[in-house]
Write a protein that holds these residues in place. Structure first.
Motif, PDB file in Angstrom:
ATOM      1  N   SER A 259       1.591  -1.559   0.024  1.00 11.78           N
ATOM      2  CA  SER A 259      -0.267  -0.029   0.054  1.00 11.78           C
ATOM      3  C   SER A 259       1.036   1.321  -0.076  1.00 11.78           C
ATOM      4  O   SER A 259       2.102   1.564   0.323  1.00 11.78           O
ATOM      5  CB  SER A 259      -0.810   0.302   1.413  1.00 11.78           C
ATOM      6  OG  SER A 259      -0.259   0.630   2.157  1.00 11.78           O
ATOM      7  N   VAL A 260       0.181   2.567  -0.345  1.00 13.25           N
ATOM      8  CA  VAL A 260       1.147   3.859  -0.001  1.00 13.25           C
ATOM      9  C   VAL A 260       1.230   3.889   0.956  1.00 13.25           C
ATOM     10  O   VAL A 260       3.110   4.342   1.137  1.00 13.25           O
ATOM     11  CB  VAL A 260       0.032   4.924  -0.242  1.00 13.25           C
ATOM     12  CG1 VAL A 260       0.671   6.215  -0.522  1.00 13.25           C
ATOM     13  CG2 VAL A 260      -0.305   4.726  -2.783  1.00 13.25           C
ATOM     14  N   PRO A 261       0.924   3.611   1.933  1.00 18.09           N
ATOM     15  CA  PRO A 261       1.473   3.927   3.724  1.00 18.09           C
ATOM     16  C   PRO A 261       3.258   2.907   3.804  1.00 18.09           C
ATOM     17  O   PRO A 261       3.913   3.260   3.913  1.00 18.09           O
ATOM     18  CB  PRO A 261       0.279   3.815   4.426  1.00 18.09           C
ATOM     19  CG  PRO A 261      -0.605   4.366   3.513  1.00 18.09           C
ATOM     20  CD  PRO A 261      -0.233   3.355   2.768  1.00 18.09           C
ATOM     21  N   GLU A 262       2.147   1.690   3.503  1.00 20.57           N
ATOM     22  CA  GLU A 262       3.480   0.967   3.811  1.00 20.57           C
ATOM     23  C   GLU A 262       4.897   1.207   2.393  1.00 20.57           C
ATOM     24  O   GLU A 262       6.277   1.309   2.540  1.00 20.57           O
ATOM     25  CB  GLU A 262       2.894  -0.665   3.462  1.00 20.57           C
ATOM     26  CG  GLU A 262       2.030  -1.372   4.163  1.00 20.57           C
ATOM     27  CD  GLU A 262       1.482  -2.357   3.357  1.00 20.57           C
ATOM     28  OE1 GLU A 262       1.613  -2.977   4.580  1.00 20.57           O
ATOM     29  OE2 GLU A 262       1.754  -2.879   1.930  1.00 20.57           O
ATOM     30  N   ALA A 264       5.398   4.178   1.272  1.00 21.21           N
ATOM     31  CA  ALA A 264       6.101   5.512   2.299  1.00 21.21           C
ATOM     32  C   ALA A 264       6.996   5.156   3.354  1.00 21.21           C
ATOM     33  O   ALA A 264       8.150   5.348   3.981  1.00 21.21           O
ATOM     34  CB  ALA A 264       4.938   6.608   2.393  1.00 21.21           C
ATOM     35  N   ALA A 265       6.705   4.289   4.447  1.00 20.99           N
ATOM     36  CA  ALA A 265       7.257   3.815   5.825  1.00 20.99           C
ATOM     37  C   ALA A 265       8.712   2.824   4.700  1.00 20.99           C
ATOM     38  O   ALA A 265       9.840   3.478   5.914  1.00 20.99           O
ATOM     39  CB  ALA A 265       6.239   2.728   5.891  1.00 20.99           C
ATOM     40  N   HIS A 269       9.688   8.576   3.592  1.00 15.03           N
ATOM     41  CA  HIS A 269       8.582   9.492   3.252  1.00 15.03           C
ATOM     42  C   HIS A 269       7.304   9.914   4.632  1.00 15.03           C
ATOM     43  O   HIS A 269       7.236   9.364   5.610  1.00 15.03           O
ATOM     44  CB  HIS A 269       7.773   9.263   1.880  1.00 15.03           C
ATOM     45  CG  HIS A 269       8.589   9.233   1.372  1.00 15.03           C
ATOM     46  ND1 HIS A 269       7.973   8.218   0.374  1.00 15.03           N
ATOM     47  CD2 HIS A 269       9.440  10.093   0.528  1.00 15.03           C
ATOM     48  CE1 HIS A 269       9.031   8.670  -1.206  1.00 15.03           C
ATOM     49  NE2 HIS A 269      10.199   9.299  -0.664  1.00 15.03           N
ATOM     50  N   GLN A 270       7.346  11.222   5.008  1.00 16.39           N
ATOM     51  CA  GLN A 270       6.646  11.947   6.676  1.00 16.39           C
ATOM     52  C   GLN A 270       5.105  12.389   5.941  1.00 16.39           C
ATOM     53  O   GLN A 270       5.026  11.797   6.245  1.00 16.39           O
ATOM     54  CB  GLN A 270       7.404  13.013   6.521  1.00 16.39           C
ATOM     55  CG  GLN A 270       8.475  12.852   7.300  1.00 16.39           C
ATOM     56  CD  GLN A 270       9.005  13.781   8.497  1.00 16.39           C
ATOM     57  OE1 GLN A 270       9.653  14.965   7.898  1.00 16.39           O
ATOM     58  NE2 GLN A 270       9.265  14.185   9.513  1.00 16.39           N
ATOM     59  N   SER A 271       5.631  11.933   4.549  1.00 14.96           N
ATOM     60  CA  SER A 271       3.796  12.127   3.883  1.00 14.96           C
ATOM     61  C   SER A 271       4.067  10.981   2.846  1.00 14.96           C
ATOM     62  O   SER A 271       4.863  10.400   2.647  1.00 14.96           O
ATOM     63  CB  SER A 271       3.770  13.214   3.912  1.00 14.96           C
ATOM     64  OG  SER A 271       4.403  13.829   2.368  1.00 14.96           O
ATOM     65  N   HIS A 272       2.984  10.940   2.285  1.00 12.54           N
ATOM     66  CA  HIS A 272       2.243   9.323   1.395  1.00 12.54           C
ATOM     67  C   HIS A 272       2.214  10.792   0.177  1.00 12.54           C
ATOM     68  O   HIS A 272       2.231   9.545  -1.117  1.00 12.54           O
ATOM     69  CB  HIS A 272       0.658   8.854   1.728  1.00 12.54           C
ATOM     70  CG  HIS A 272       0.925   8.228   3.174  1.00 12.54           C
ATOM     71  ND1 HIS A 272      -0.272   7.753   3.505  1.00 12.54           N
ATOM     72  CD2 HIS A 272       1.724   7.861   3.933  1.00 12.54           C
ATOM     73  CE1 HIS A 272      -0.019   7.658   5.226  1.00 12.54           C
ATOM     74  NE2 HIS A 272       0.962   7.455   4.733  1.00 12.54           N
ATOM     75  N   GLN A 273       2.410  11.227  -0.160  1.00 14.71           N
ATOM     76  CA  GLN A 273       2.518  12.122  -1.648  1.00 14.71           C
ATOM     77  C   GLN A 273       3.389  12.154  -2.310  1.00 14.71           C
ATOM     78  O   GLN A 273       2.751  11.762  -3.613  1.00 14.71           O
ATOM     79  CB  GLN A 273       2.385  14.508  -1.214  1.00 14.71           C
ATOM     80  CG  GLN A 273       2.125  14.741  -2.185  1.00 14.71           C
ATOM     81  CD  GLN A 273       2.049  16.067  -2.172  1.00 14.71           C
ATOM     82  OE1 GLN A 273       2.858  17.082  -1.437  1.00 14.71           O
ATOM     83  NE2 GLN A 273       2.084  17.162  -3.337  1.00 14.71           N
ATOM     84  N   ALA A 276       2.891   8.152  -3.155  1.00 19.52           N
ATOM     85  CA  ALA A 276       1.333   7.668  -3.937  1.00 19.52           C
ATOM     86  C   ALA A 276       1.321   7.853  -5.450  1.00 19.52           C
ATOM     87  O   ALA A 276       1.026   6.986  -6.689  1.00 19.52           O
ATOM     88  CB  ALA A 276       0.928   9.040  -3.868  1.00 19.52           C
TER      89      ALA A 276
END
Length: 301
Positions: A259-262, A264-265, A269-273, A276
């Motif tokens: 997923s995008v949050p995964e 990003a982690a 990345h501090q944000s998901h932008q 994405a």
């Protein structure tokens, strides 16, 4: 005066933008990791706006100055100009919230320029195999472990180059990343093939403070540019930068259903932008999940 705005008005009337920038460079820049880059950006703003009183600084004057900065270099992208604007924005935020020199930050009403979708170039299976083979055959013994770490963790080149032997936990199979772009400490898994490549160059009883990938002096990281481009040529890979190894790691994750949050982690990345941008690569996975789930729900229809 009753509203408490007289101090802001007084300071804004007697302080100049140049004076504010000078104070910011002296007091705030030393606390920032990207300080030297921002000094260059702020000097350009000072050239354009330095003589103005803070009370005279308005959105239209900032826009005019931004236009001049962009015009000075034909190759300046919208993204670069937005970084210039972000630098000035923080200066004015400090003037408002810390120094009390202005009441309202005028740059809030200056829209950012639209930026194109970020580049996503990743290695195909064939390219990956060819690149790793070329790295293994390189005369630079550090190239293969560096590339493997980048490819399997998504770490930035600067993060990898700054690694010390003390940052590598051999028992827990993880890498501790102290110096990150966001300033947030994080860790990354040390996968078996990257660990094996690291073990090949690991000295016996290494000093925990010494660089894992040192140059000749031992005080600075190794320069791999020459070996990197030689490996690309040998592998027959075109239009590929070292930073694209980070994109490759993220793309593989997306295509495997992360997923995008995964993502990003993993990338830190501090944000998901930013993460994405890889979402479209997981379309096939999303479809299979929906078909499986909805197939159960509507199986009797």
């Amino acid at each position: 005066m009753e509203a408490g705005r007289h101090t802001h008005v007084s300071e804004a009337s007697k302080r100049t933008v140049g004076e504010l920038i000078d104070r910011y460079i002296e007091e705030v820049i030393p606390t920032k990791k990207s300080g030297q880059v921002q000094i260059q950006q702020l000097r350009r703003w000072k050239e354009q706006l330095g003589d103005l009183r803070l009370s005279e600084l308005s959105p239209d004057r900032i826009l005019a100055a931004r236009h001049e900065i962009a015009k000075a270099s034909e190759r300046t992208s919208n993204g670069t100009i937005n970084r210039y604007q972000a630098a000035l924005s923080h200066v004015l935020a400090v003037a408002e919230k810390t120094y009390g020199w202005i009441e309202i930050n005028p740059i809030r009403r200056v829209p950012k320029l639209k930026e194109p979708q970020g580049r996503v170039r990743y290695l195909s299976d064939e390219e990956r195999e060819a690149l790793l083979t070329a790295c293994a055959e390189s005369s630079n013994p550090f190239l293969l472990p560096i590339v493997l770490i980048a490819l399997t963790t998504g770490m930035r080149r600067g993060e990898i180059e700054g690694l010390t032997w003390g940052d590598i936990d051999w028992k827990e199979d993880r890498i501790l990343i102290e110096e990150t772009k966001s300033g947030q400490r994080r860790s990354a898994p040390l996968l078996p093939f990257a660990k094996e490549a690291l073990a090949e160059i690991r000295p016996e009883n290494p000093d925990p403070k010494s660089l894992a990938f040192p140059g000749r002096s031992g005080r600075r990281p190794i320069e791999i540019k020459k070996a990197w481009y030689a490996a690309l040529r040998q592998a027959g890979i075109e239009d590929f930068r070292f930073h694209d190894l980070r994109h490759t790691a993220a793309s593989y994750l997306a295509m495997d259903g992360a997923s995008v949050p995964e993502i990003a982690a993993v990338l830190g990345h501090q944000s998901h932008q930013m993460a994405a941008r890889y979402a479209h690569l997981s379309d096939g996975h999303t479809r299979s999940v929906l078909e499986r789930t909805m197939g159960k729900i509507f199986k009797d229809d």
